[in-house]
Design an enzyme around this catalytic site. Structure first.
Site, PDB file in Angstrom:
ATOM      1  CB  CYS B  85      16.938 -46.201 -38.982  1.00 26.50           C
ATOM      2  SG  CYS B  85      16.801 -47.867 -39.662  1.00 26.50           S
ATOM      3  CG  HIS B 202      14.575 -46.954 -34.915  1.00 26.05           C
ATOM      4  ND1 HIS B 202      14.084 -46.076 -35.847  1.00 26.05           N
ATOM      5  CD2 HIS B 202      14.976 -48.050 -35.602  1.00 26.05           C
ATOM      6  CE1 HIS B 202      14.180 -46.618 -37.052  1.00 26.05           C
ATOM      7  NE2 HIS B 202      14.727 -47.818 -36.938  1.00 26.05           N
ATOM      8  CD  GLU B 204      12.581 -43.368 -34.126  1.00 21.46           C
ATOM      9  OE1 GLU B 204      13.724 -43.323 -33.636  1.00 21.46           O
ATOM     10  OE2 GLU B 204      12.315 -44.005 -35.173  1.00 21.46           O
TER      11      GLU B 204
END
Lengths: 83, 224
Positions: B85, B202, B204
């Site tokens: 990002c 994302h 994560e």
């Protein structure tokens, strides 16, 4: 040394989509204005001291290439004015 | 392996990334950008967030931090580097990866789940998947539209450097499944070495089994 104002105009390369400009154009049209197209650009005014006009331009180019513009998406113009 | 998760002023996915890496068995530590890259780092994440308030262009300021010279040297030496990002925007601004991530076609910040097709499974970041697999990850960005010249994009595609494309749930790449107007639906690319990669979605945020699906674990597994 002489005082100069470097005016840097950074704009999107031709053909790169400009959603902010499109949104602005639509807003103007909703207000009843007629226009064919609208482009936007960023303008930076940088006051510097330099030995001469050419040195002022070189320093401004270095700043623009390093940070102000992204060569992948931007073109830029520099105007140097003596203060 | 110890992975450095680099914090810039305005990073906000840094601790999530450490936690996600921990959950895939990778030791990670937060590194403040002004402190420079410590010795012995074997992987680097440029995390998401809003470094320097996204002023000028998202990622432009952070890309000029001196630690990025360390990151570039490490990347050139083969250390895996992942930009997520805002980290992806920083990676492109720092020329670690090609192209630029700029204002979404909608001109709005978008926070939603997207489907991604794995375009090249022969990279450290995608080896947990098969080519053509469809995974679901969140996006949260205002400047995620991948922009690059047509010639350069042709070269990237010919060199198999596209990691993921935005797609429909069945893997079809369509204009409708493209959330931000990215050229050719590109969501992630690799650098000159495939050990360097950036992506707007994302991984994560989809890595902890306790809170839902874990489609992103495979990406972070590159560091394992």
């Amino acid at each position: 040394m002489t005082g100069y104002t470097a005016i840097v105009t950074v704009r999107l390369k031709s053909g790169v989509l400009d959603p902010e400009a499109e949104t602005t154009q639509h807003a103007l049209e909703r207000l009843g204005f007629e226009l064919e197209s609208l482009r936007s650009a960023e303008r930076f005014e940088i006051d510097i001291e330099a030995a001469d006009h050419e040195t002022a331009r070189e320093r401004t180019e270095a700043m623009t290439e390093r940070l102000l513009a992204n060569p992948t998406i931007h073109d830029y113009e520099i105007d140097i004015e003596q203060r | 392996m110890t992975v450095a998760v680099i914090q810039f002023g305005g990073s906000n996915c840094d601790r999530d990334t450490v936690q996600a890496l921990d959950s895939v068995g990778v030791e990670a530590e937060l590194i403040w950008h002004e402190d420079g890259l410590p010795a012995g780092i074997e992987g680097i994440v440029l995390p998401g967030g809003f470094s320097y308030g996204d002023f000028l262009r998202a990622g432009a300021m952070a890309a000029q931090s001196p630690i990025m010279d360390d990151v570039r040297s490490a990347a050139d030496a083969g250390t895996p580097v992942l930009g997520i990002c805002n980290g992806a925007q920083i990676g492109c601004e720092a020329s670690l990866t090609p192209g630029a991530f700029t204002t979404n076609e909608s001109d709005r910040f978008q926070c939603e789940h997207v489907h991604l097709r794995v375009e090249n499974a022969d990279t450290p970041w995608t080896r947990a998947y098969e080519e053509g697999d469809v995974i679901q990850l969140p996006i949260a960005h205002g400047e995620g539209r991948f922009e690059i010249s047509d010639d350069r994009l042709d070269t990237l595609e010919a060199d198999d450097r596209i990691l993921f494309r935005y797609c429909e749930p069945d893997g079809t790449v369509t204009p409708e499944s493209n959330p931000n107007g990215s050229k050719h639906n590109v969501a992630g690319v690799t650098g000159e070495r495939d050990s360097v990669a950036v992506m707007m979605p994302h991984p994560e945020r989809m890595s902890l089994p306790d809170i839902g699906p874990t489609d992103g674990r495979g990406v972070l597994g590159a560091f394992a």
